[in-house]
Design a protein around this motif. Structure first.
Motif, PDB file in Angstrom:
ATOM      1  N   TYR A   1       0.819  -1.210   0.000  1.00  0.00           N
ATOM      2  CA  TYR A   1       0.000   0.000   0.000  1.00  0.00           C
ATOM      3  C   TYR A   1       0.857   1.265   0.000  1.00  0.00           C
ATOM      4  O   TYR A   1       0.600   2.209  -0.741  1.00  0.00           O
ATOM      5  N   LEU A   2       1.910   1.259   0.809  1.00  0.00           N
ATOM      6  CA  LEU A   2       2.787   2.432   0.887  1.00  0.00           C
ATOM      7  C   LEU A   2       3.415   2.732  -0.484  1.00  0.00           C
ATOM      8  O   LEU A   2       3.456   3.881  -0.925  1.00  0.00           O
ATOM      9  N   PHE A   3       3.911   1.683  -1.132  1.00  0.00           N
ATOM     10  CA  PHE A   3       4.546   1.889  -2.441  1.00  0.00           C
ATOM     11  C   PHE A   3       3.531   2.427  -3.447  1.00  0.00           C
ATOM     12  O   PHE A   3       3.821   3.319  -4.238  1.00  0.00           O
ATOM     13  N   MET A   4       2.334   1.876  -3.395  1.00  0.00           N
ATOM     14  CA  MET A   4       1.291   2.317  -4.326  1.00  0.00           C
ATOM     15  C   MET A   4       0.943   3.775  -4.076  1.00  0.00           C
ATOM     16  O   MET A   4       0.861   4.575  -4.994  1.00  0.00           O
ATOM     17  N   GLN A   5       0.764   4.116  -2.818  1.00  0.00           N
ATOM     18  CA  GLN A   5       0.407   5.489  -2.504  1.00  0.00           C
ATOM     19  C   GLN A   5       1.504   6.468  -2.931  1.00  0.00           C
ATOM     20  O   GLN A   5       1.218   7.527  -3.469  1.00  0.00           O
ATOM     21  N   ARG A   6       2.733   6.069  -2.720  1.00  0.00           N
ATOM     22  CA  ARG A   6       3.837   6.972  -3.061  1.00  0.00           C
ATOM     23  C   ARG A   6       4.027   7.128  -4.570  1.00  0.00           C
ATOM     24  O   ARG A   6       4.638   8.087  -5.029  1.00  0.00           O
ATOM     25  N   THR A   7       3.566   6.175  -5.346  1.00  0.00           N
ATOM     26  CA  THR A   7       3.753   6.291  -6.789  1.00  0.00           C
ATOM     27  C   THR A   7       2.547   6.907  -7.493  1.00  0.00           C
ATOM     28  O   THR A   7       2.555   7.050  -8.708  1.00  0.00           O
ATOM     29  N   GLY A   8       1.514   7.276  -6.732  1.00  0.00           N
ATOM     30  CA  GLY A   8       0.432   8.039  -7.352  1.00  0.00           C
ATOM     31  C   GLY A   8      -0.938   7.394  -7.339  1.00  0.00           C
ATOM     32  O   GLY A   8      -1.916   7.995  -7.771  1.00  0.00           O
ATOM     33  N   PHE A   9      -1.038   6.165  -6.836  1.00  0.00           N
ATOM     34  CA  PHE A   9      -2.358   5.537  -6.721  1.00  0.00           C
ATOM     35  C   PHE A   9      -3.157   6.243  -5.625  1.00  0.00           C
ATOM     36  O   PHE A   9      -2.601   6.621  -4.589  1.00  0.00           O
ATOM     37  N   ASP A  10      -4.479   6.408  -5.873  1.00  0.00           N
ATOM     38  CA  ASP A  10      -5.307   6.985  -4.808  1.00  0.00           C
ATOM     39  C   ASP A  10      -6.596   6.198  -4.575  1.00  0.00           C
ATOM     40  O   ASP A  10      -7.465   6.631  -3.843  1.00  0.00           O
ATOM     41  N   ALA A  11      -6.715   5.046  -5.227  1.00  0.00           N
ATOM     42  CA  ALA A  11      -7.869   4.185  -4.954  1.00  0.00           C
ATOM     43  C   ALA A  11      -7.403   2.732  -5.069  1.00  0.00           C
ATOM     44  O   ALA A  11      -6.550   2.417  -5.895  1.00  0.00           O
ATOM     45  N   PHE A  12      -7.972   1.877  -4.218  1.00  0.00           N
ATOM     46  CA  PHE A  12      -7.432   0.524  -4.088  1.00  0.00           C
ATOM     47  C   PHE A  12      -8.566  -0.478  -3.980  1.00  0.00           C
ATOM     48  O   PHE A  12      -9.340  -0.427  -3.025  1.00  0.00           O
ATOM     49  N   GLU A  13      -8.669  -1.354  -4.967  1.00  0.00           N
ATOM     50  CA  GLU A  13      -9.658  -2.419  -4.895  1.00  0.00           C
ATOM     51  C   GLU A  13      -9.089  -3.543  -4.065  1.00  0.00           C
ATOM     52  O   GLU A  13      -8.045  -4.107  -4.422  1.00  0.00           O
ATOM     53  N   VAL A  14      -9.761  -3.857  -2.977  1.00  0.00           N
ATOM     54  CA  VAL A  14      -9.228  -4.888  -2.074  1.00  0.00           C
ATOM     55  C   VAL A  14     -10.263  -5.988  -1.879  1.00  0.00           C
ATOM     56  O   VAL A  14     -11.447  -5.793  -2.163  1.00  0.00           O
ATOM     57  N   LYS A  15      -9.779  -7.120  -1.394  1.00  0.00           N
ATOM     58  CA  LYS A  15     -10.674  -8.242  -1.132  1.00  0.00           C
ATOM     59  C   LYS A  15     -11.735  -7.839  -0.116  1.00  0.00           C
ATOM     60  O   LYS A  15     -11.447  -7.102   0.832  1.00  0.00           O
TER      61      LYS A  15
END
Lengths: 171, 556
Positions: free
Chosen positions: A113-127
């Motif tokens: 999650y941290l890596f995703m947030q730092r690279t520009g993701f702002d929404a996350f589809e999770v189980k």
């Protein structure tokens, strides 16, 4: 699937269409790159809110000219060990200036999650059943970064040389 | 050397606590082994044949006495009383428990060390010339930029899940002692015609099952742009490197399949675009701050030669022999660098006991400026700054602990991977072969007579023992359930890097030792003089005379 956005579990108003199902005008539509490229004008005419899904082997260059018309770009992690989408997200944010939602889909786990947030993701589809708390805790575990990325967080390198933090570092 | 400030310390502490949480989730069953595996790997914890293995990062091979004592403490407390120094200038522990692993990382954090990214498909510990800051032929100390790369690559969010592992090596000297041509990225500090310092950039070297020598993609990169340039290389690799086959996933394959020219063009284009939009490069004031840590130690003004030292060398033959092989010239008069051999006759290459580590730490405090120690990629240790006048006392203390074998650069200074004794990937054992060869050539006079000869042993095709770049290389393979060893000749890791060529059919475990002896005897017979080292003789006469002796007339 549940969606984490702005730090909370949000209702997902977007529908991910397969390539054969007709779009409904009142439902925000996520479509594949293939469908988008084949039916661009029809899609734009039939529904207001559009997002495109890129597989890990589909580079955002394919939609550079379309970005002003897209609300969402969804980038797929076929496995969490496939890190191509981290580069794509940074390109979308930093080079192509995309300000809409960048959504992580596929194998999305709290430990990335941290890596995703730092690279520009702002929404996350999770189980389903995943707690937001676990994800939020994951980004609080490490909150110091050396290198610049797509987020606006101050890096350690910057903080060392700003007065307030520098005196803390010397202490 | 570099010291942590508040930020570095807090960061490492946070990382340990994060890992502690992950271990707890694994032990409670909340996380599957598949989910846990990449997380433990990025914290240095492997699962090997018999147990976990923890690989601790020694950034660019530099550490101090306090840190060495902590490594000894860990060996004693959490392992079986020894550690193994690796070709990547790290240390490995072979018997830690999963339950203890977070405590070990905590102990490391106390002395400004960690195990972050010593494993996994990410940017690994950057390696450097072990004689950095001391070597007479150095242009600039490479460790400043190694430390900058360390910080930049640590938990880099974009490059945590690359197609495959990624290794960077840096040299600041004319002679490459860091094997930069067999790394994913090799950097050589150089001065351009205007007198500015920058880097020659090489990409796509590597060993493993497809060994390749790195290709030059840029002759001169001004040093201020290093990080944006590295970021461009890594981004192109992250997006385009193969992910369909792990044996074709290293950047060397991308270079090979795309072509050096085309890949260079893509990297340069990415770099230009990166520089226009974002500020990746490290701020100049931060470079200055890091540089200050690597200021030369307070050298005394000494005469070029020390009379007492010369006298001892004259009187004590064993001391003279050690000086001849294990003492290296220093750029400051009156000082030398000292190789501490971790290759005693018949020993396990790179292993050191807790007591030896403690002793080295104590001797470092006594005799080495700033208590500094280096790990070499040959799996030895170096004290970079020692006064000539202290050499005799230092030698006596080292010799008493079996740490003064005068074999640096000689045939028994063997690189060997852990092999089938420990490693889950290995096909054959490396350590017993290394020990047998070391015993066969136990006579140190004879070794000196043979002269410089690099022998390297890998227990499988992954080539952790660098056999591809051994003057004599040995590769263990599995042949119908039997350990079998191939012999290669002519590899080298230096400025004229080359991949060794297989001589012919392989040998049994006993046969390979005889084969090495045959090669050495052949060399002694045909060399022009003692001044023609093995590798020069081989390039003069070719492999045929050696093959004739190994396999008979027909084979050659």
């Amino acid at each position: 699937m549940a969606l984490i956005k702005n730090g909370t579990l949000a209702a997902d108003i977007w529908h991910r269409y397969d390539d054969d199902t007709p779009l409904q005008a009142d439902i925000p539509a996520l479509v594949s790159l293939e469908r988008w490229q084949a039916e661009r004008e029809d899609i734009l005419a039939s529904t207001a809110d559009i997002g495109v899904v890129l597989r890990a082997d589909q580079h955002p260059d394919a939609i550079t000219g379309d970005l002003p018309r897209l609300q969402v770009v969804a980038l797929e992690f076929p496995a969490f060990t496939d890190g191509r989408a981290y580069s794509y997200a940074r390109l979308l944010r930093e080079r192509l200036g995309f300000e809409g939602e960048i959504r992580a889909i596929g194998n999305v786990l709290r430990d990335q999650y941290l890596f995703m947030q730092r690279t520009g993701f702002d929404a996350f589809e999770v189980k389903d059943g995943v707690t937001t708390r676990a994800f939020l805790a994951a980004i609080e575990e490490v909150d110091l970064y050396y290198q610049a990325s797509a987020d606006t967080a101050q890096t350690i390198w910057q903080r060392r040389h700003t007065t307030e933090d520098a005196s803390a570092a010397a202490a | 050397m570099y010291r942590y400030d508040e930020f570095d310390a807090r960061f490492v502490k946070q990382r340990v606590e994060q890992y502690r949480g992950q271990v707890a989730r694994r032990l409670s069953g909340e996380m599957t082994e598949d989910e846990f595996k990449p997380l433990r790997l990025q914290n240095g914890l492997y699962l090997q044949l018999h147990a976990y293995m923890l690989r601790v990062a020694i950034p660019y091979g530099t550490l101090n006495a306090v840190q060495m004592r902590k490594l000894a403490h860990i060996a004693r407390t959490y392992d079986r009383g020894y550690g193994h120094f690796t070709t990547r200038q790290n240390i490995q522990y072979n018997w830690p428990k999963l339950e203890d692993s977070a405590d070990i990382l905590d102990a490391l954090a106390e002395v400004e060390m960690h195990a972050i990214q010593t494993s996994g498909n990410c940017i690994r510990n950057t390696t450097a010339d072990a004689y950095a800051g001391a070597a007479a032929d150095e242009i600039e100390d490479p460790r400043v930029w190694c430390e900058i790369i360390r910080q930049w690559s640590t938990l880099h969010p974009e490059f945590a899940f690359l197609p495959r592992k990624f290794k960077i090596a840096v040299t600041g000297a004319a002679q490459d002692r860091a094997a930069i041509r067999v790394h994913d990225i090799g950097l050589a500090i150089k001065r351009n015609e205007a007198g500015e310092i920058g880097f020659e950039v090489l990409v796509g070297g590597g060993q493993g099952r497809t060994p390749m020598i790195a290709k030059k993609i840029r002759d001169f990169l001004p040093k201020d742009y290093l990080l944006s340039y590295l970021e461009a290389i890594l981004r192109v690799y992250n997006m385009l490197g193969r992910r369909d086959n792990k044996y074709k996933a290293r950047i060397k394959i991308l270079v090979h399949e795309t072509g050096t020219e085309e890949l260079t063009r893509m990297i340069e284009e990415e770099w230009e675009a990166l520089r226009r939009v974002t500020s990746i490069d490290i701020p100049p004031e931060e470079v200055k701050r890091i540089e200050a840590y690597f200021a030369p130690p307070a050298f005394e003004t000494l005469a070029d030669t020390n009379v007492a030292f010369e006298a001892k060398r004259f009187e004590d033959k064993a001391f003279a022999q050690w000086v001849r092989h294990n003492v290296k010239p220093h750029r400051v008069p009156g000082y030398v660098s000292v190789d501490i051999s971790l290759k005693p006759v018949g020993g396990i290459p790179g292993d050191a006991t807790d007591a030896q580590m403690d002793l080295i730490a104590d001797l470092t405090d006594c005799y080495a400026l700033e208590s500094e120690i280096r790990v070499t990629h040959q799996q030895n240790l170096v004290l970079p700054h020692v006064k000539q006048s202290d050499l005799y006392a230092l030698w006596q203390a080292l010799a008493a602990a079996e740490l003064a074998t005068p074999n640096s650069g000689l045939i028994s200074d063997i690189i060997a991977c852990p092999g089938l004794d420990y490693c889950g990937l290995a096909n054959a054992r490396s350590i017993p072969v290394s020990q047998a060869i070391s015993n066969r050539f136990a006579d140190l006079e004879q070794q000196a007579h043979i002269g410089p000869l690099e022998l390297k042993i890998s227990g499988c095709i992954n080539a952790c023992g660098h056999h591809h770049v051994g003057h004599i290389g040995i590769l263990g393979v599995d042949r119908k359930g039997e350990e079998h060893y191939q012999l290669t000749l002519g590899g080298r890791p230096d400025n004229e890097a080359a991949i060794g060529k297989i001589t012919g059919p392989g040998f049994s475990a006993d046969g390979i030792v005889d084969a090495v002896e045959t090669v050495v005897r052949t060399y002694l017979n045909i060399r022009l003089s003692e001044a023609e080292p093995f590798i020069d003789c081989l390039s003069r006469v070719g492999a045929d005379p050696f093959k004739e002796r190994l396999y008979g007339e027909k084979a050659a």
